[in-house]
Design a protein around this motif. Structure first.
Motif, short mmCIF file in Angstrom:
data_model
loop_
_atom_site.label_atom_id
_atom_site.label_comp_id
_atom_site.label_asym_id
_atom_site.label_seq_id
_atom_site.Cartn_x
_atom_site.Cartn_y
_atom_site.Cartn_z
N LEU A 228 4.00 -9.27 5.47
CA LEU A 228 3.04 -8.17 5.64
C LEU A 228 3.53 -6.78 5.23
N GLN A 229 4.85 -6.58 5.52
CA GLN A 229 5.30 -5.22 4.54
C GLN A 229 5.38 -5.38 2.99
N GLY A 232 2.55 -3.50 1.79
CA GLY A 232 2.25 -2.09 1.90
C GLY A 232 2.33 -1.49 3.54
N ILE A 233 2.44 -2.43 4.36
CA ILE A 233 2.21 -2.02 5.98
C ILE A 233 3.51 -1.76 6.42
N ASN A 234 3.66 -0.70 7.09
CA ASN A 234 5.02 -0.35 7.49
C ASN A 234 5.35 -1.40 8.89
N GLN A 235 6.85 -1.08 9.04
CA GLN A 235 7.16 -2.17 10.19
C GLN A 235 6.52 -1.99 11.53
N VAL B 76 10.52 -2.69 2.12
CA VAL B 76 9.69 -3.46 1.30
C VAL B 76 8.33 -2.73 1.04
N ASP B 77 7.93 -2.31 2.12
CA ASP B 77 6.50 -1.62 2.13
C ASP B 77 6.28 -0.39 1.37
N GLU B 78 7.54 0.29 1.11
CA GLU B 78 7.31 1.59 0.22
C GLU B 78 7.13 1.11 -1.26
N ALA B 80 5.68 -1.72 -1.85
CA ALA B 80 4.36 -2.36 -2.22
C ALA B 80 3.71 -1.05 -2.39
N ARG B 81 3.72 0.00 -1.32
CA ARG B 81 2.70 0.98 -1.68
C ARG B 81 2.89 1.73 -3.07
N ILE B 94 -0.09 -16.86 9.30
CA ILE B 94 0.01 -15.80 10.52
C ILE B 94 -1.17 -16.14 11.56
N PHE B 102 -6.21 -7.59 8.12
CA PHE B 102 -4.83 -7.52 7.61
C PHE B 102 -4.93 -6.78 6.22
N VAL B 105 -5.90 -3.00 6.80
CA VAL B 105 -5.01 -2.31 7.31
C VAL B 105 -4.13 -1.83 6.17
N ALA B 106 -3.79 -3.00 5.22
CA ALA B 106 -2.97 -2.80 4.11
C ALA B 106 -3.55 -1.84 3.06
N THR B 109 -3.55 1.72 4.70
CA THR B 109 -2.14 2.24 4.50
C THR B 109 -1.69 2.72 3.06
#
Lengths: 275, 255
Positions: A228-229, A232-235, B76-78, B80-81, B94, B102, B105-106, B109
């Protein structure tokens, strides 16, 4: 048609027409109930699908639901508030089935929930989704008292930081209750200081019984979080998504009720979701 | 104009104190397609996971820069962004979280704003059509009950929606049948051309390279690149295996 029924301290609130009968103790004199018990009688050959709102925050509540024969009943119960202390028993007679989807976000809970499958081919499907950052204690018991009865108890709980969640599960098959099927599945996901306890018990005193049980306490898989992260989704948002999926995934409910639950889950502060 | 997109310099990575990647170096510029090939267990997938920031691995020395900025301290998310996308070798399922929920939301974000439902559905419908996926899949739990090929298409669907600039494809061809391989390959190439992206492909077989033409092919052995060439190198490996790198190529053009 979906009914929405609110019951406060043994009385139905509002002027709803109910598909069942309340507090007519003569319908089951053999049960020796006192007037302290909220008695819901579902007549034979009923087909009921409704949202129930039991409001018994202020005092201990005893509820007995009797499903008479050849009936199909589906309840959705959504509970929030400060405290729930109660004892609810469901009795199911011949060829009847009750399905309960229940979301409980009351802060503290001490509940006993019992199912008595008293008639041939009586069935119960119970889905409990619960989330807490306080103490919650559920005793959930099903007793198979007749042949070809089936029970499926599925409980998913989230114990957030500060939460202590207990599922005491018991499946009992009485003697001379053959060809019965039991399924118990309990899972608790814990966060940070959250705690979870599951006591899964099967007490079987007859042969020709098919029984399954599973109990899991743990944290969400790091590989799932990474997935999920990596999008780009934060924790904390990722964990909230997982919590919603974990709780809603077991319930078969309409979009309005799903939305209500999602909004409730969003009320928990970010800190509650810290790993 | 050539711009550096991904720079990996002297990278050493360990897992449980075992060195998996050793003094690894690689530069990827914008609009370039690089392929990393190699036998099993040489660290190819580890490389992809480390670029994405998987916390299981420890970078003991070296650096990874994305658009000239070190990303080693980013979550990780940073990463990706910022625009890095990692299509996984084995996308996990999942339960309870739907693909559409999902992705919405992605995307919200990434764009730092709530994406309108109409625009989102329109984009998603188009991407689903492009990939010839079953529309119902987007309302199902992420990868739940998907075949291997459907999972890979789902990764590319996510890429099309999230619009990254650096794409890492880890064995994207595994699990895809011939028709699906063509669809996935064509979708990746169309995206590459339209969005001026950079691509790093990790693969065992050159069959995906029929649709995605690489600028560089690197052979990785024992945690580092031992040879770099073009598509011919990949085709030689397919014919002769990796042993020729020890023995020397049978094809004289590679000498």
């Amino acid at each position: 048609m979906m009914n929405k029924i609110k019951i406060v301290d043994n009385q139905i609130v509002g002027s709803h027409q109910t598909p069942f009968i309340i507090n007519d103790y003569d319908k089951a004199p053999y049960l020796n109930m006192t007037k302290q018990t909220l008695f819901i009688y579902i007549p034979a050959n009923s087909n009921i699908n409704c949202d129930l709102d039991f409001d018994y925050q202020t005092k201990k509540q005893n509820i007995l639901v009797l499903v008479d024969q050849n009936s199909a009943v589906s309840f959705f119960e959504y509970k929030t508030g400060l405290k729930t202390t109660g004892h609810i028993e469901y009795m199911v007679l011949n060829n009847s089935k009750i399905v309960i989807n229940r979301y409980c976000a009351t802060q503290t809970v001490t509940e006993k929930i019992m199912f008595s499958l008293n008639g041939y081919q009586a069935q119960v499907d119970y889905y409990l989704a619960t989330i807490t950052n306080h103490d919650k204690h559920y005793d959930i018991k099903v007793t198979h008292r007749a042949n070809a009865t089936k029970s499926n108890l599925t409980c998913h709980g989230i114990s957030l930081s500060g939460g202590q969640l207990t599922f005491n599960m018991e499946g009992k098959v009485n003697k001379n209750s053959q060809q019965t099927k039991l399924n118990q599945q309990s899972k608790i996901m814990v966060f940070n200081q959250g705690e979870g306890i599951i006591n899964p018990n099967l007490l079987i005193t007859d042969n020709l019984v098919e029984a399954k049980h599973a109990a899991v306490i743990g944290k969400f898989d790091q590989a799932v979080l990474f997935y999920l992260q990596s999008r780009g989704i934060n924790q904390s948002t990722a964990l909230k998504l997982l919590v919603k999926g974990f709780l809603l995934g077991i319930m078969d409910i309409g979009i309005d009720n799903k939305y209500k639950i999602i909004q409730q889950i969003d009320t928990y502060r970010e800190e509650c979701y810290e790993c | 104009m050539t711009k550096k997109v991904l720079t990996i310099k002297d990278l050493t990575v360990t897992l449980n104190n075992n060195e998996i990647i050793k003094n690894f170096n690689l530069d990827i510029n914008n609009k370039e397609i690089h392929v990393v090939m190699g036998p099993n267990g040489v660290g190819k997938s580890t490389l992809a996971k480390v670029i994405m920031g998987n916390p299981d691995y420890k970078v003991t020395s070296g650096d990874i820069k994305y658009q000239q900025e070190s990303i080693l301290n980013m979550s990780v998310d940073e990463r990706a962004r910022k625009g890095i996308f990692y299509a996984m070798q084995s996308p996990i399922e999942i339960e309870g979280v739907t693909n559409s929920e999902f992705l919405k939301v992605a995307l919200s974000t990434k764009l730092n704003k709530n994406v309108g439902l109409y625009d989102f559905v329109k984009q998603l419908d188009q991407a689903v059509k492009d990939l010839k996926m079953d529309e119902k899949m987007i309302h199902r739990s992420i990868n739940k009950g998907f075949s291997g090929g459907e999972r890979k298409k789902n990764e590319i669907l996510q890429m099309k929606i999230l619009k990254p600039t650096m794409i890492i494809l880890d064995e994207i061809d595994s699990g895809l049948d011939i028709d699906s391989l063509k669809i996935v390959g064509q979708n990746i190439m169309t995206y590459f051309k339209n969005h001026h992206a950079s691509i790093l492909i990790i693969t065992h077989y050159p069959r995906i390279l029929k649709y995605i033409k690489p600028d560089f092919v690197h052979v990785m052995v024992d945690g580092k690149i031992i040879k770099t060439g073009d598509l011919t190198l990949a085709l030689t490996i397919e014919k002769q295996g990796y042993d020729f790198l020890k023995e020397g190529p049978k094809d004289s053009r590679l000498l």
